[in-house]
Design an enzyme around this catalytic site. Structure first.
Site, PDB file in Angstrom:
ATOM      1  N   PRO A   2      -9.260  42.339 -60.224  1.00 59.99           N
ATOM      2  CA  PRO A   2     -10.566  41.997 -59.650  1.00 59.99           C
ATOM      3  C   PRO A   2     -11.675  41.968 -60.703  1.00 59.99           C
ATOM      4  O   PRO A   2     -11.811  42.885 -61.498  1.00 59.99           O
ATOM      5  CB  PRO A   2     -10.810  43.100 -58.614  1.00 59.99           C
ATOM      6  CG  PRO A   2      -9.861  44.193 -58.933  1.00 59.99           C
ATOM      7  CD  PRO A   2      -8.731  43.595 -59.728  1.00 59.99           C
ATOM      8  N   GLU A   3     -12.421  40.893 -60.724  1.00 56.76           N
ATOM      9  CA  GLU A   3     -13.624  40.788 -61.551  1.00 56.76           C
ATOM     10  C   GLU A   3     -14.798  40.621 -60.593  1.00 56.76           C
ATOM     11  O   GLU A   3     -14.652  40.795 -59.383  1.00 56.76           O
ATOM     12  CB  GLU A   3     -13.493  39.613 -62.528  1.00 56.76           C
ATOM     13  CG  GLU A   3     -12.276  39.752 -63.455  1.00 56.76           C
ATOM     14  CD  GLU A   3     -12.214  38.684 -64.545  1.00 56.76           C
ATOM     15  OE1 GLU A   3     -13.272  38.234 -65.006  1.00 56.76           O
ATOM     16  OE2 GLU A   3     -11.096  38.308 -64.929  1.00 56.76           O
ATOM     17  N   LYS A  59     -18.737  45.313 -61.483  1.00 56.16           N
ATOM     18  CA  LYS A  59     -17.517  45.504 -60.698  1.00 56.16           C
ATOM     19  C   LYS A  59     -17.566  46.768 -59.844  1.00 56.16           C
ATOM     20  O   LYS A  59     -16.554  47.195 -59.304  1.00 56.16           O
ATOM     21  CB  LYS A  59     -16.312  45.570 -61.651  1.00 56.16           C
ATOM     22  CG  LYS A  59     -16.145  44.303 -62.481  1.00 56.16           C
ATOM     23  CD  LYS A  59     -14.836  44.329 -63.240  1.00 56.16           C
ATOM     24  CE  LYS A  59     -15.040  44.143 -64.726  1.00 56.16           C
ATOM     25  NZ  LYS A  59     -13.792  44.195 -65.485  1.00 56.16           N
ATOM     26  N   ARG A 256      -7.423  42.442 -75.151  1.00 56.32           N
ATOM     27  CA  ARG A 256      -6.956  41.591 -74.064  1.00 56.32           C
ATOM     28  C   ARG A 256      -6.431  40.264 -74.589  1.00 56.32           C
ATOM     29  O   ARG A 256      -6.935  39.722 -75.581  1.00 56.32           O
ATOM     30  CB  ARG A 256      -8.113  41.329 -73.065  1.00 56.32           C
ATOM     31  CG  ARG A 256      -8.718  42.588 -72.481  1.00 56.32           C
ATOM     32  CD  ARG A 256      -7.707  43.413 -71.680  1.00 56.32           C
ATOM     33  NE  ARG A 256      -7.168  42.696 -70.551  1.00 56.32           N
ATOM     34  CZ  ARG A 256      -7.759  42.642 -69.364  1.00 56.32           C
ATOM     35  NH1 ARG A 256      -8.892  43.274 -69.145  1.00 56.32           N
ATOM     36  NH2 ARG A 256      -7.216  41.961 -68.381  1.00 56.32           N
TER      37      ARG A 256
END
Ligand SMILES: [Zn+2]
Length: 266
Positions: A2-3, A59, A256
């Site tokens: 989820p972003e 978030k 990432r």
């Protein structure tokens, strides 16, 4: 993962419960409670309070309460890598993301936290990987300005760093809400190399990036989530730039996996 867009969808779902009064807290997983929160502490603070607003910063989902006429505590919910919000067993239908029904069918043992309301309804966080968490009165100012409302000047200040551009954009203390997919898409749209030092942007490049972040959030929000970017289907070996056909480059930046175009991202 989820972003911002997925948490925003959770926020709209939580908003349905505004006005409901909390009857009980179900917090079976002590690990999931953060920064000193315990099941007893949360119950003492929240039982009897009424949900007054569902906000979001980056978030972090923020559930404000009122107790009688006075403002009550705010519950913060983090969703980590796999957290999803369910209201009465259903996830939001605001995003394609939720077309994946497996989370709704998922096991109750993944339910880390729930608010039970006096009308019998339940707001549940189901989080298989347990990387989310619940916090009482979280310090919202540890987060940078939200990516949906960040001004160009704030973005410039956030990027005053020698860190790679991508790492700076994913640092929630600088700009809140952007994760791996949204940042790669925004940098691809802006034509900027994710590995460049954040502070190396010219004024024109900063303006272009600001515009690209807004466009990314708007377009992907409409399409159905962080995974619906133009770059999305190309994030794989053999992937080509949808703009110029160049073979995409894969690197690890800020820890990432990062996909970018070596031709038009400079
Ligand atoms: Zn390209």
């Amino acid at each position: 993962v989820p972003e911002l867009l997925e948490i925003e969808a959770n926020r709209t779902l939580a908003e349905v419960a505004v006005g409901r009064t909390i009857a009980a807290i179900d917090a079976p997983d002590a690990w999931w409670l953060k920064e000193g929160a315990t099941a007893d502490l949360l119950a003492g603070a929240l039982v009897g309070a009424t949900l007054a607003a569902a906000r979001r910063r980056g978030k972090l989902l923020l559930l404000d309460t009122v107790a009688g006429d006075a403002p009550g505590p705010t519950l913060g919910l983090r969703f980590g890598m796999t957290g999803r919000l369910l209201l009465d067993g259903r996830a939001t239908d605001a995003l394609l993301y939720s077309a994946d029904q497996s989370i709704e069918a998922g096991r109750a043992e993944w339910d880390r936290f729930a608010l039970e309301f006096t009308d019998g309804s339940r707001l549940v966080v189901r989080d298989p990987r347990r990387l989310g968490g619940a916090l009482l009165d979280p310090d919202e100012d540890r987060l940078g300005p939200d990516a949906t409302t960040v001004t160009r000047a704030q973005l410039g200040a956030a990027l005053a760093s020698a860190a790679p551009l991508k790492a700076a954009l994913m640092d929630q203390g600088r700009v809140a809400g952007l994760g791996n997919l949204l940042v790669d898409e925004a940098l691809w749209r802006a034509g900027l190399d994710p590995g460049r030092p954040a502070r190396s942007l010219t004024a024109d490049e900063l303006a272009g990036l600001h515009k690209a972040i807004r466009a990314t959030l708007r377009v992907l929000g409409r399409r159905g989530g962080s995974h619906t970017g133009d770059l999305g289907p190309m994030r794989a070996p053999g992937g080509r730039c949808p703009r110029d056909g160049a073979a995409l480059e894969r690197r690890t930046i800020g820890g990432r996996t990062t996909w970018s175009c070596p031709v038009h991202q400079v």
